[in-house]
Write a protein that holds these residues in place. Structure first.
Motif, short mmCIF file in Angstrom:
data_model
loop_
_atom_site.label_atom_id
_atom_site.label_comp_id
_atom_site.label_asym_id
_atom_site.label_seq_id
_atom_site.Cartn_x
_atom_site.Cartn_y
_atom_site.Cartn_z
N HIS A 111 13.69 9.84 -6.68
CA HIS A 111 12.66 9.52 -7.65
C HIS A 111 13.25 9.22 -9.02
O HIS A 111 12.78 8.33 -9.74
CB HIS A 111 11.73 10.75 -7.74
CG HIS A 111 10.53 10.56 -8.57
ND1 HIS A 111 9.38 9.98 -8.08
CD2 HIS A 111 10.28 10.87 -9.87
CE1 HIS A 111 8.46 9.95 -9.04
NE2 HIS A 111 8.98 10.49 -10.13
N VAL A 197 6.46 9.04 -0.32
CA VAL A 197 5.93 9.59 -1.57
C VAL A 197 5.22 10.88 -1.19
O VAL A 197 4.52 10.93 -0.17
CB VAL A 197 5.00 8.59 -2.29
CG1 VAL A 197 3.77 8.22 -1.48
CG2 VAL A 197 4.58 9.11 -3.67
N GLY A 201 3.26 12.35 -6.10
CA GLY A 201 3.73 11.08 -6.63
C GLY A 201 5.24 10.98 -6.74
O GLY A 201 5.76 10.03 -7.32
N ARG A 202 5.95 11.94 -6.16
CA ARG A 202 7.42 11.84 -6.16
C ARG A 202 7.87 10.98 -4.98
O ARG A 202 7.42 11.16 -3.85
CB ARG A 202 8.08 13.22 -6.05
CG ARG A 202 7.98 14.03 -7.32
CD ARG A 202 8.77 15.32 -7.18
NE ARG A 202 10.21 15.08 -7.19
CZ ARG A 202 10.92 14.81 -8.27
NH1 ARG A 202 10.35 14.73 -9.45
NH2 ARG A 202 12.22 14.63 -8.19
N LEU A 203 8.81 10.10 -5.28
CA LEU A 203 9.27 9.11 -4.30
C LEU A 203 10.72 9.37 -3.87
O LEU A 203 11.49 9.98 -4.61
CB LEU A 203 9.26 7.72 -4.93
CG LEU A 203 7.92 7.11 -5.29
CD1 LEU A 203 8.06 6.17 -6.47
CD2 LEU A 203 7.34 6.37 -4.08
N GLY A 234 11.00 5.91 -9.79
CA GLY A 234 9.93 6.91 -9.83
C GLY A 234 8.77 6.54 -10.74
O GLY A 234 7.68 7.08 -10.61
N GLY A 237 7.56 2.64 -7.90
CA GLY A 237 7.45 2.68 -6.45
C GLY A 237 8.80 2.44 -5.82
O GLY A 237 9.84 2.52 -6.48
N ARG A 296 3.92 1.96 -3.43
CA ARG A 296 3.71 2.27 -4.86
C ARG A 296 3.53 3.77 -5.01
O ARG A 296 3.15 4.45 -4.06
CB ARG A 296 2.48 1.51 -5.35
CG ARG A 296 2.52 1.20 -6.82
CD ARG A 296 1.46 0.20 -7.21
NE ARG A 296 0.13 0.63 -6.78
CZ ARG A 296 -0.91 -0.18 -6.64
NH1 ARG A 296 -0.78 -1.47 -6.89
NH2 ARG A 296 -2.08 0.27 -6.25
N LYS A 297 3.75 4.27 -6.19
CA LYS A 297 3.75 5.73 -6.33
C LYS A 297 2.37 6.35 -6.12
O LYS A 297 2.27 7.54 -5.81
CB LYS A 297 4.41 6.20 -7.63
CG LYS A 297 3.70 5.82 -8.89
CD LYS A 297 4.48 6.33 -10.08
CE LYS A 297 4.48 7.85 -10.15
NZ LYS A 297 5.12 8.34 -11.39
N ASP A 298 1.31 5.53 -6.19
CA ASP A 298 -0.02 6.07 -5.90
C ASP A 298 -0.34 6.03 -4.40
O ASP A 298 -1.46 6.38 -4.01
CB ASP A 298 -1.10 5.31 -6.68
CG ASP A 298 -1.23 3.85 -6.25
OD1 ASP A 298 -0.46 3.40 -5.37
OD2 ASP A 298 -2.08 3.14 -6.81
#
Ligand code: SD4
Length: 332
Positions: A111, A197, A201-203, A234, A237, A296-298
């Motif tokens: 991330h 993810v 929201g951590r990738l 992070g 995405g 994407r992070k969402d």
């Protein structure tokens, strides 16, 4: 090896509908993007390339459920495939280079953007774990060839020599003609990339492969190149690639996809633009496949490929299946 042809077509009201909670939305009609569900609690999402991505994405999911980190999840997910000696494109069961040597490429990114990679590594079962160790235990990003192997051995990774009759035979058959033309189609491109993810929201992302079959010894593809076969930011995405690495490297493919998302493009549209950029720069291109995945992070995700036939796995709270990527050209 699993049969990629068994993938599920992404039909109308298919997986993206499940992912969005509304009917009749598909990756196709959303320009290749399954959006995050507005107002829904964020849950983890794992995306992974090809049939074997199903197993990898499930493993990633399970690692997260067992309180592992998303970085543990993307590492352990692809380790499963690296250990599968039935895979001819990942790990020590992979097809060799033109000298008969199976050489492995892998990378991993967090991330925060920390990264580790190995390239042209031989006789080590888990290149992805060596890549992670390079990231965590050295000031460097990438080790290659003999140096990478020596470092791995010195750092507790056991040597494992594998000699599979089927692989030797495939090499011998190739030697009979020794045709050096990368033939890239939907059947021989099985690099595994795994993007994840977590619920906050951590990738993280990972990518591992034995690379192009019968390549020149020493050739390195996109898969261990941060920004090529994998990129994680992070703030935005993550993306990964499969296919002919040279095409991906030349446009810094995964980095391009993430940057396009940063500028506001939906994940599927970002993958599509990267694919179209490859096509614009290679006007004579034919029979060469590249596919991208973007997360994407969402939790919104998408995919796009040059040719039909690229499939990928998605694992979310609602979903556990293979999807067919949108594409530019119909194969065959
Ligand atoms: C490479 N991208 O080495 C990889 C090829 C691939 O399964 O996808 N192989 O160029």
């Amino acid at each position: 090896m699993t049969d990629r042809r068994r993938f599920l077509q992404l039909g109308l009201a298919g997986t993206a509908a499940l992912a969005t909670g509304c009917a009749a939305t598909t990756l196709e009609d959303r320009n290749g993007t399954a959006p995050a569900r507005p107002g829904a609690p964020r849950g983890p999402v794992f995306l992974s390339t090809w049939d074997h991505g199903l197993e990898a994405a499930r493993k990633g999911w399970n690692v997260l459920q067992a309180k592992g980190t998303v970085l543990d999840a993307v590492e352990q997910g692809v380790m499963l495939i690296e250990s599968d000696l039935g895979s001819r494109s990942v790990g020590l069961g992979g097809l060799p280079d033109r000298d008969g040597r199976t050489t492995l490429d892998a990378c991993i990114q967090t991330h925060e953007g920390l990264a580790g990679a190995v390239a042209c590594l031989e006789d080590i079962e888990h290149p992805i774990s060596v890549a992670r160790a390079v990231m965590e235990r050295t000031p460097h990003v990438m080790l290659v060839g003999e140096g990478a192997k020596q470092w791995a051995l010195d750092n507790g990774f056991p040597e494992k020599k594998v000699d599979l009759p089927e692989v030797r035979q495939a090499w011998q058959e190739w030697l009979a003609k020794s045709a050096y033309k990368p033939v890239v189609n939907i059947e021989n491109h099985d690099t595994i990339g795994l993007l994840g993810v977590d619920g906050t929201g951590r990738l993280a992302g990972s990518c591992t492969t034995s690379g192009l079959a019968f390549k020149i010894h020493g050739r390195v593809g996109d898969s261990p190149i941060i920004g090529g076969g994998l990129f994680v930011d992070g703030d935005v995405g993550a993306a990964c690639a499969t296919g002919l690495g040279e095409l991906v490297i030349r446009i810094a493919g995964s980095h391009t996809v993430v940057e396009l998302m940063r500028q506001g493009m939906e994940p599927g549209a970002a993958c599509k633009e990267a694919v179209q950029r490859i096509l614009r720069k290679n006007p004579g291109l034919t029979e060469q496949q590249v596919g991208f995945l973007a997360l994407r992070k969402d939790g919104a995700y998408g995919a796009h490929a040059i040719y039909s036939g690229f499939n990928f796995a998605v694992r979310t709270a609602e979903d556990d299946r293979l999807l067919e990527s949108p594409y530019e050209r119909k194969w065959g």
